[in-house]
Enzyme design. Structure first.
Site, short mmCIF file in Angstrom:
data_model
loop_
_atom_site.label_atom_id
_atom_site.label_comp_id
_atom_site.label_asym_id
_atom_site.label_seq_id
_atom_site.Cartn_x
_atom_site.Cartn_y
_atom_site.Cartn_z
CG ASP A 258 -9.25 -44.96 7.46
OD1 ASP A 258 -9.42 -43.93 8.15
OD2 ASP A 258 -8.27 -45.11 6.71
N GLY A 259 -12.15 -43.45 7.43
CA GLY A 259 -12.80 -42.51 6.52
C GLY A 259 -13.78 -41.55 7.17
CG ASN A 260 -15.12 -42.13 11.18
OD1 ASN A 260 -15.66 -42.90 10.41
ND2 ASN A 260 -14.89 -42.43 12.46
N GLY A 261 -13.18 -38.81 8.85
CA GLY A 261 -12.78 -37.42 8.60
C GLY A 261 -13.14 -36.99 7.19
NE ARG A 262 -10.04 -40.38 4.11
CZ ARG A 262 -9.64 -41.62 3.89
NH1 ARG A 262 -9.53 -42.07 2.66
NH2 ARG A 262 -9.36 -42.41 4.91
CB SER B 289 -4.02 -46.79 15.83
OG SER B 289 -3.62 -45.47 15.50
CG ASN C 261 -5.71 -43.16 15.54
OD1 ASN C 261 -6.47 -44.13 15.59
ND2 ASN C 261 -5.27 -42.71 14.37
NE ARG D 220 -6.28 -39.55 13.62
CZ ARG D 220 -7.24 -40.02 12.85
NH1 ARG D 220 -8.47 -39.58 13.01
NH2 ARG D 220 -6.98 -40.92 11.93
NE ARG E 105 -7.32 -48.44 6.19
CZ ARG E 105 -6.25 -48.05 6.85
NH1 ARG E 105 -5.27 -48.88 7.06
NH2 ARG E 105 -6.16 -46.81 7.30
NE ARG F 90 -2.43 -46.00 5.47
CZ ARG F 90 -2.71 -45.08 4.55
NH1 ARG F 90 -2.26 -45.22 3.32
NH2 ARG F 90 -3.42 -44.01 4.85
C1 IPE Z 1 -6.42 -46.76 11.25
O1 IPE Z 1 -6.84 -45.61 10.62
C2 IPE Z 1 -6.80 -46.72 12.70
C3 IPE Z 1 -8.22 -46.82 12.99
C4 IPE Z 1 -9.18 -47.05 12.13
C5 IPE Z 1 -8.58 -46.69 14.38
P1 IPE Z 1 -5.88 -44.35 10.44
O2 IPE Z 1 -6.67 -43.31 9.71
O3 IPE Z 1 -5.30 -43.94 11.74
O4 IPE Z 1 -4.70 -44.94 9.53
P2 IPE Z 1 -3.66 -44.23 8.58
O5 IPE Z 1 -3.00 -43.15 9.40
O6 IPE Z 1 -4.41 -43.66 7.43
O7 IPE Z 1 -2.73 -45.33 8.16
C1 IPE Z 2 -11.27 -43.43 11.28
O1 IPE Z 2 -11.52 -42.28 10.55
C2 IPE Z 2 -11.45 -43.20 12.75
C3 IPE Z 2 -10.19 -43.20 13.51
C4 IPE Z 2 -9.00 -43.44 13.04
C5 IPE Z 2 -10.31 -42.93 14.93
P1 IPE Z 2 -10.41 -41.17 10.33
O2 IPE Z 2 -10.54 -40.13 11.39
O3 IPE Z 2 -9.06 -41.76 10.18
O4 IPE Z 2 -10.89 -40.56 8.94
P2 IPE Z 2 -9.99 -40.06 7.73
O5 IPE Z 2 -9.02 -41.14 7.40
O6 IPE Z 2 -9.32 -38.80 8.22
O7 IPE Z 2 -10.96 -39.79 6.64
MG MG Z 3 -8.00 -42.46 8.58
#
Ligand code: IPE
Ligand code: IPE
Ligand code: MG
Length: 238
Positions: free
Chosen positions: A19-23, A64, A67, A70, A183, A189
């Protein structure tokens, strides 16, 4: 200097909520897609490090079921990236002894992604050094509901339905539960990941955003795991 990892205290099966690619991208004023691209590189590096350590099974939560909510553009990018990853890495994974498997509802994935996954699975079916499970279109709750449906469809009596028989209908049938779930990105979570299988998994949370997750971060998690006492409901041995 980092303390040496004791091979006897390594988890057999590690699962990661990447998690955290977007941030990561946002903090650099980059498009989210760039975060995912860098995230794919971090995933490749994690596979490499697990192989080097002799970890038998690695499960990566890549997409998930939730997802799908999105924007279509991001979802499409993620599946294109997955296929690109497979095309680029399949030969290496094949020779490294990695067996690629998928957990999740594959029928719901775009056709081109299914095709690439099928090929990757077929090409690596004979490998046994490490299993790499990709969780795609995955939902822990749906997996349990599906297992119940499959059990009922088998014609077995409802009264005989117990945890062991349900386990046989999970995507992970026949394979051991994760010992350690990591995580990244500071979220604490489970987000619908392996709900049935993580009943006694050790959980590790770190603030590192997934694209920055390095071998050193993995080692930190493994050191932390090595210090845990797993009781499985029993008493601690002294
Ligand atoms: C969990 O991350 C799913 C994956 C890493 C593929 P999310 O970014 O979708 O989870 P939430 O929405 O913050 O709980
Ligand atoms: C995890 O990074 C990758 C996937 C859920 C596919 P996110 O895309 O959820 O990154 P944040 O949580 O927005 O930083
Ligand atoms: Mg995320």
């Amino acid at each position: 200097m980092e303390a040496i990892l004791d091979k006897n205290q390594l988890p057999r099966h590690v699962a990661i909520i990447m998690d955290g690619n977007g941030r990561w991208a946002k903090s650099r004023n980059l498009p989210r897609a760039e975060g995912h691209r860098r995230g794919a590189l971090a995933a490749r590096a994690a596979v490499e490090e697990c192989l080097a350590l002799g970890i038998a099974e690695l499960t990566l939560y890549a997409f998930s079921r939730e997802n799908w909510s999105r924007p279509a553009e991001e979802v499409n990018f993620l599946f294109r990236l997955l296929v690109e990853f497979i095309n680029k890495e399949l030969s290496a994974l094949e020779t490294q002894g990695v067996r690629l498997m998928v957990i999740g509802e594959e029928e719901g994935l775009p056709g081109y992604a299914r095709k690439a996954l099928t090929l990757a699975r077929e090409r690596t079916v004979g490998n046994s050094r490490m299993i790499l499970n990709l969780a795609l279109n995955y939902s822990g709750r749906e997996e349990i509901a599906r297992a119940c449906r499959l059990y009922m469809e088998s014609g077995a009596p409802a009264a005989a339905c117990d945890c062991a028989s349900l386990t046989g209908y999970l995507y992970t049938a026949g394979r051991p539960d994760p010992d350690l779930v990591i995580r990244t990105s500071g979220e604490k979570r489970i987000s619908n990941f392996l709900l049935f299988q993580t009943a006694y998994s050790e959980l590790y949370f770190c603030d590192t955003l997934w694209p920055d997750f390095s071998a050193a971060d993995l080692h930190k998690a493994l050191h932390d795991y090595a210090g845990r006492i797993r009781r499985f409901g029993g008493l601690t041995k002294h």
